[in-house]
Write a protein that holds these residues in place. Sequence first.
Motif, PDB file in Angstrom:
ATOM      1  N   GLN A 175     -54.002  -2.424  51.999  1.00  0.00           N
ATOM      2  CA  GLN A 175     -53.385  -2.978  53.207  1.00  0.00           C
ATOM      3  C   GLN A 175     -54.334  -3.910  53.956  1.00  0.00           C
ATOM      4  OE1 GLN A 175     -54.253   0.095  52.701  1.00  0.00           O
ATOM      5  NE2 GLN A 175     -55.269   0.991  54.455  1.00  0.00           N
ATOM      6  N   GLY A 176     -55.586  -4.009  53.518  1.00  0.00           N
ATOM      7  CA  GLY A 176     -56.488  -4.919  54.220  1.00  0.00           C
ATOM      8  C   GLY A 176     -57.877  -4.951  53.626  1.00  0.00           C
ATOM      9  N   GLY A 177     -58.312  -6.158  53.252  1.00  0.00           N
ATOM     10  CA  GLY A 177     -59.687  -6.333  52.789  1.00  0.00           C
ATOM     11  C   GLY A 177     -60.477  -6.986  53.902  1.00  0.00           C
ATOM     12  N   SER A 178     -59.948  -8.113  54.401  1.00  0.00           N
ATOM     13  CA  SER A 178     -60.627  -8.796  55.502  1.00  0.00           C
ATOM     14  C   SER A 178     -60.602  -7.926  56.740  1.00  0.00           C
ATOM     15  CB  SER A 178     -59.917 -10.115  55.821  1.00  0.00           C
ATOM     16  OG  SER A 178     -59.735 -10.857  54.659  1.00  0.00           O
ATOM     17  N   PHE A 203     -60.442  -2.084  45.624  1.00  0.00           N
ATOM     18  CA  PHE A 203     -61.304  -3.013  44.869  1.00  0.00           C
ATOM     19  C   PHE A 203     -62.704  -2.435  44.835  1.00  0.00           C
ATOM     20  CE2 PHE A 203     -58.734  -7.004  44.924  1.00  0.00           C
ATOM     21  CZ  PHE A 203     -59.222  -7.602  43.780  1.00  0.00           C
ATOM     22  N   CYS A 204     -63.053  -1.731  43.779  1.00  0.00           N
ATOM     23  CA  CYS A 204     -64.369  -1.078  43.727  1.00  0.00           C
ATOM     24  C   CYS A 204     -65.137  -1.617  42.531  1.00  0.00           C
ATOM     25  CB  CYS A 204     -64.207   0.429  43.640  1.00  0.00           C
ATOM     26  SG  CYS A 204     -63.243   1.094  45.009  1.00  0.00           S
ATOM     27  N   SER A 205     -65.970  -2.623  42.761  1.00  0.00           N
ATOM     28  CA  SER A 205     -66.709  -3.244  41.660  1.00  0.00           C
ATOM     29  C   SER A 205     -67.918  -2.389  41.276  1.00  0.00           C
ATOM     30  CB  SER A 205     -67.159  -4.649  42.060  1.00  0.00           C
ATOM     31  OG  SER A 205     -66.045  -5.499  42.110  1.00  0.00           O
ATOM     32  N   PRO A 430     -66.051 -17.493  47.013  1.00  0.00           N
ATOM     33  CA  PRO A 430     -65.494 -17.643  48.368  1.00  0.00           C
ATOM     34  C   PRO A 430     -64.561 -16.499  48.779  1.00  0.00           C
ATOM     35  CG  PRO A 430     -64.812 -19.449  46.900  1.00  0.00           C
ATOM     36  CD  PRO A 430     -65.410 -18.393  46.057  1.00  0.00           C
ATOM     37  N   ILE A 431     -64.281 -15.574  47.873  1.00  0.00           N
ATOM     38  CA  ILE A 431     -63.292 -14.528  48.222  1.00  0.00           C
ATOM     39  C   ILE A 431     -63.957 -13.254  48.721  1.00  0.00           C
ATOM     40  CG2 ILE A 431     -61.466 -13.023  47.334  1.00  0.00           C
ATOM     41  CD1 ILE A 431     -60.626 -15.270  45.457  1.00  0.00           C
ATOM     42  N   TRP A 432     -64.850 -12.697  47.899  1.00  0.00           N
ATOM     43  CA  TRP A 432     -65.319 -11.357  48.293  1.00  0.00           C
ATOM     44  C   TRP A 432     -66.428 -11.457  49.355  1.00  0.00           C
ATOM     45  CZ3 TRP A 432     -68.595  -6.887  47.130  1.00  0.00           C
ATOM     46  CH2 TRP A 432     -69.901  -7.244  46.833  1.00  0.00           C
ATOM     47  N   GLU A 433     -66.577 -10.403  50.113  1.00  0.00           N
ATOM     48  CA  GLU A 433     -67.526 -10.348  51.230  1.00  0.00           C
ATOM     49  C   GLU A 433     -67.162 -11.346  52.325  1.00  0.00           C
ATOM     50  OE1 GLU A 433     -68.865  -8.160  52.088  1.00  0.00           O
ATOM     51  OE2 GLU A 433     -70.201  -7.150  50.727  1.00  0.00           O
ATOM     52  N   GLY A 434     -65.876 -11.614  52.446  1.00  0.00           N
ATOM     53  CA  GLY A 434     -65.428 -12.513  53.504  1.00  0.00           C
ATOM     54  C   GLY A 434     -64.991 -13.844  52.947  1.00  0.00           C
ATOM     55  N   THR A 435     -63.693 -14.138  53.084  1.00  0.00           N
ATOM     56  CA  THR A 435     -63.193 -15.444  52.643  1.00  0.00           C
ATOM     57  C   THR A 435     -63.723 -16.514  53.605  1.00  0.00           C
ATOM     58  OG1 THR A 435     -61.241 -15.242  54.026  1.00  0.00           O
ATOM     59  CG2 THR A 435     -61.048 -14.397  51.771  1.00  0.00           C
ATOM     60  N   SER A 440     -65.480 -17.945  58.878  1.00  0.00           N
ATOM     61  CA  SER A 440     -65.439 -18.952  59.951  1.00  0.00           C
ATOM     62  C   SER A 440     -65.160 -18.267  61.286  1.00  0.00           C
ATOM     63  CB  SER A 440     -64.350 -19.987  59.679  1.00  0.00           C
ATOM     64  OG  SER A 440     -64.597 -20.634  58.457  1.00  0.00           O
ATOM     65  N   LEU A 441     -64.262 -17.288  61.260  1.00  0.00           N
ATOM     66  CA  LEU A 441     -63.981 -16.554  62.499  1.00  0.00           C
ATOM     67  C   LEU A 441     -65.187 -15.717  62.920  1.00  0.00           C
ATOM     68  CD1 LEU A 441     -60.282 -15.500  61.833  1.00  0.00           C
ATOM     69  CD2 LEU A 441     -61.117 -17.288  63.365  1.00  0.00           C
ATOM     70  N   ASP A 442     -65.936 -15.259  61.935  1.00  0.00           N
ATOM     71  CA  ASP A 442     -67.160 -14.520  62.240  1.00  0.00           C
ATOM     72  C   ASP A 442     -68.167 -15.429  62.957  1.00  0.00           C
ATOM     73  OD1 ASP A 442     -68.774 -12.146  62.048  1.00  0.00           O
ATOM     74  OD2 ASP A 442     -69.961 -13.180  60.528  1.00  0.00           O
TER      75      ASP A 442
HETATM   76  C1  LIG Z   1     -63.746  -9.824  41.800  1.00  0.00           C
HETATM   77  C2  LIG Z   1     -63.638  -9.102  43.094  1.00  0.00           C
HETATM   78  C3  LIG Z   1     -64.438  -8.008  43.319  1.00  0.00           C
HETATM   79  C4  LIG Z   1     -64.334  -7.299  44.507  1.00  0.00           C
HETATM   80  N1  LIG Z   1     -65.116  -6.195  44.678  1.00  0.00           N
HETATM   81  C5  LIG Z   1     -65.005  -5.481  45.822  1.00  0.00           C
HETATM   82  C6  LIG Z   1     -65.808  -4.315  46.033  1.00  0.00           C
HETATM   83  O1  LIG Z   1     -66.632  -3.931  45.205  1.00  0.00           O
HETATM   84  N2  LIG Z   1     -65.655  -3.621  47.176  1.00  0.00           N
HETATM   85  C7  LIG Z   1     -64.780  -4.017  48.134  1.00  0.00           C
HETATM   86  O2  LIG Z   1     -64.693  -3.349  49.154  1.00  0.00           O
HETATM   87  N3  LIG Z   1     -64.005  -5.106  47.970  1.00  0.00           N
HETATM   88  C8  LIG Z   1     -64.094  -5.854  46.838  1.00  0.00           C
HETATM   89  N4  LIG Z   1     -63.323  -6.950  46.653  1.00  0.00           N
HETATM   90  C9  LIG Z   1     -62.294  -7.258  47.633  1.00  0.00           C
HETATM   91  C10 LIG Z   1     -62.611  -8.417  48.521  1.00  0.00           C
HETATM   92  O3  LIG Z   1     -63.702  -8.137  49.354  1.00  0.00           O
HETATM   93  C11 LIG Z   1     -61.324  -8.727  49.294  1.00  0.00           C
HETATM   94  O4  LIG Z   1     -60.358  -9.151  48.349  1.00  0.00           O
HETATM   95  C12 LIG Z   1     -61.553  -9.787  50.338  1.00  0.00           C
HETATM   96  O5  LIG Z   1     -62.350  -9.268  51.383  1.00  0.00           O
HETATM   97  C13 LIG Z   1     -60.243 -10.304  50.910  1.00  0.00           C
HETATM   98  O6  LIG Z   1     -59.428  -9.259  51.343  1.00  0.00           O
HETATM   99  P1  LIG Z   1     -57.908  -9.141  50.866  1.00  0.00           P
HETATM  100  O7  LIG Z   1     -57.873  -9.182  49.386  1.00  0.00           O
HETATM  101  O8  LIG Z   1     -57.281  -7.989  51.530  1.00  0.00           O
HETATM  102  O9  LIG Z   1     -57.234 -10.474  51.363  1.00  0.00           O
HETATM  103  P2  LIG Z   1     -56.600 -10.726  52.792  1.00  0.00           P
HETATM  104  O10 LIG Z   1     -57.529 -10.216  53.838  1.00  0.00           O
HETATM  105  O11 LIG Z   1     -55.205 -10.245  52.804  1.00  0.00           O
HETATM  106  O12 LIG Z   1     -56.613 -12.313  52.832  1.00  0.00           O
HETATM  107  C14 LIG Z   1     -55.519 -13.132  52.394  1.00  0.00           C
HETATM  108  C15 LIG Z   1     -55.705 -14.520  52.980  1.00  0.00           C
HETATM  109  O13 LIG Z   1     -55.629 -14.422  54.388  1.00  0.00           O
HETATM  110  C16 LIG Z   1     -56.737 -15.063  54.977  1.00  0.00           C
HETATM  111  N5  LIG Z   1     -57.070 -14.316  56.174  1.00  0.00           N
HETATM  112  C17 LIG Z   1     -57.314 -12.986  56.283  1.00  0.00           C
HETATM  113  N6  LIG Z   1     -57.557 -12.668  57.561  1.00  0.00           N
HETATM  114  C18 LIG Z   1     -57.488 -13.804  58.262  1.00  0.00           C
HETATM  115  C19 LIG Z   1     -57.635 -14.131  59.636  1.00  0.00           C
HETATM  116  N7  LIG Z   1     -57.924 -13.205  60.546  1.00  0.00           N
HETATM  117  N8  LIG Z   1     -57.482 -15.429  60.009  1.00  0.00           N
HETATM  118  C20 LIG Z   1     -57.200 -16.382  59.107  1.00  0.00           C
HETATM  119  N9  LIG Z   1     -57.031 -16.146  57.804  1.00  0.00           N
HETATM  120  C21 LIG Z   1     -57.168 -14.866  57.384  1.00  0.00           C
HETATM  121  C22 LIG Z   1     -57.851 -14.990  53.953  1.00  0.00           C
HETATM  122  O14 LIG Z   1     -58.774 -16.058  54.149  1.00  0.00           O
HETATM  123  C23 LIG Z   1     -57.063 -15.143  52.661  1.00  0.00           C
HETATM  124  O15 LIG Z   1     -56.902 -16.511  52.379  1.00  0.00           O
HETATM  125  C24 LIG Z   1     -63.415  -7.698  45.495  1.00  0.00           C
HETATM  126  C25 LIG Z   1     -62.624  -8.827  45.278  1.00  0.00           C
HETATM  127  C26 LIG Z   1     -62.728  -9.520  44.101  1.00  0.00           C
HETATM  128  C27 LIG Z   1     -61.843 -10.714  43.885  1.00  0.00           C
END
Ligand SMILES: Cc1cc2nc3c(=O)[nH]c(=O)nc-3n(C[C@H](O)[C@H](O)[C@H](O)COP(=O)(O)OP(=O)(O)OC[C@H]3O[C@@H](n4cnc5c(N)ncnc54)[C@H](O)[C@@H]3O)c2cc1C
Length: 565
Positions: A175-178, A203-205, A430-435, A440-442
């Motif tokens: 339900q939420g990564g970011s 997502f547990c790498s 650009p995806i993991w550890e913050g898109t 940018s919001l940080d």
């Molecule tokens: C290969 C891989 C390995 C990973 N390994 C791990 C791991 O080991 N441990 C772990 O915890 N996670 C892991 N992740 C998860 C990763 O950290 C998350 O996928 C990432 O933080 C984004 O979260 P989400 O997938 O929920 O996307 P969402 O947060 O749903 O984001 C979807 C889109 O919305 C945008 N967005 C989100 N919030 C905002 C906002 N407030 N304002 C504007 N735009 C926004 C984002 O930029 C993105 O474009 C991994 C991901 C990948 C791809």
Amino acid sequence: MPDLPDVYADDAVLRSWLSRLLGADGLALADGPLKALAAEVMGPLRAAHRDAESHPPVLHQYDGWGARVDRVEVSAGWERLRVAAAEHALVALPYLPEARERWGAGARVVQHALLHLYGPESATFTCPVAMADGAAALLSRSDVDAAVRDAWLPRLIATDPAVAITSGQWMTESQGGSDVGRATTAAFPAADGSWRVQGEKWFCSAIDSAMAVALARPNGEGTGSRTLAPFLIPRYAADSPLAQPSAPGNSSAPGIYLHRLKDKLGTRAVPTAEVSLQDAYAIPVGDPHSGGLIRMMTLVVITRLHNAAAAAAGMRRGLAYARAYADARSVASGRLAENPLHRSTLAMLAVDAQAAFALAAHAFALLGRIEVDGDRAAEAELRLVAPLAKLTTGRLAVASASEYLECFGGAGYVEDTGIPRLLRDAQVLPIWEGTTNVLSLDVVRALNRSPGLGDAFLGKLDAAIQQSTDLLIGGAMDGLRAARFALTDALAAAAADPTDQRVVAGARNMSLTMGYALALALLVEHAAATGDEATKVAAELWGRARLAADETAVDAHQSFEILCG
Ligand SMILES: Cc1cc2nc3c(=O)[nH]c(=O)nc-3n(C[C@H](O)[C@H](O)[C@H](O)COP(=O)(O)OP(=O)(O)OC[C@H]3O[C@@H](n4cnc5c(N)ncnc54)[C@H](O)[C@@H]3O)c2cc1C
């Protein structure tokens, strides 16, 4: 594939930065370990990387007798890369007293150089390395229970592969990564004083690691991100051989179940799992009822820096490959390396790679100053530099990787050349550890909470404008002036009201401009300190192309030799 250059001896950018950041004596001391790693990278580790890429991990949920084991089988290549990471102290180095003695704050600079050599052909073993370093930094904090630290830190920073372990980092839920504040994973104190964790991590790498740091909400705490706390979760049953987590017979600790491994675009050798925690044993890392998210940020900053290092390193290695191919390949007009259009393309890629390297190198140097010297100014600066370096290098790495594939023509699209993975593996950066958006919001948040940060940033640009004027780097001067003009109002608006619609909508453009401008200021600073001609040229072209919207093609072609060697 043409003959490839020596990843250390022929990387003029790396050597120039090392010589400045470590000084002649420090570089002399680092030379041996760096040469030793480079030799392995160009031999057995390149082979291990190929093996790990072509034998992705496999999840065995049950053993032959039907018992649930959730064991992940990894390739021999992955194991070889793990051994090398431990032996070359990729995680350990900045924690080792002898390294701090030798290089002081520069221990992080040396670590960055090791990562730079190891990363691009490591089948992304840099991922567990990054998370192990993050966990080690977290456990090193003074507000973490010494007994927890003493039990786990020595293994995270061991250089003996038989003892060394890595760590996962379980934050993201479906339900939420970011927005980790949506996390529903809960932690409960057990009758014996230990804790149990209940929830689903999405997502547990590096799920083969011997431990993970998971975010969970202690029972009774309110909603939102600030009440979350880090818990250390041992991944394997108590009697398992921790140092060889994927060894046959090894099974999950009670209450840890792996639903499946992710079928990912890239980072295919990294086992990334969906994990169910059902009363899994957990150890609080610090007081679970106070300051948990702040503690977790110690880990996150480290992994963001590793992300920047991986991006910058991948760009340099991609350039080395494409440069070598340009010598070997002929087209209608002759050798690619003599074609003005191709030379211009490669030269601008080299400029991007120098800028990315400057951001990563600076971030690691700041981290070292914080850890070893307790430097408060460096700490304040890193608050902005960490997200800026991560987001800027992540975007640059993807764009560069696409160009590198194109530099190889059709061969760049064919799997058995090994080239396509450059693009697949870059896309995670650009995806993991913050898109890009989230970071940018940080940046906006940081500017709002510490109003002095914006002024300090502009001050850094002003100093670089003066230096570029002194050095007669006109393009850098134009670029820095353009950035300063664009950023002055944007930084003030972000500091004043981070919720203003224009600030939020403009956060990405503002942050990328800041990232480009910071890279330029760092290149100018480096050129001023060293007189390095390639850095001067890179600063000139980067300033014009990225910030002053100026045409650079002809000058890039004419600078090919100095930028691409
Ligand atoms: C290969 C891989 C390995 C990973 N390994 C791990 C791991 O080991 N441990 C772990 O915890 N996670 C892991 N992740 C998860 C990763 O950290 C998350 O996928 C990432 O933080 C984004 O979260 P989400 O997938 O929920 O996307 P969402 O947060 O749903 O984001 C979807 C889109 O919305 C945008 N967005 C989100 N919030 C905002 C906002 N407030 N304002 C504007 N735009 C926004 C984002 O930029 C993105 O474009 C991994 C991901 C990948 C791809």
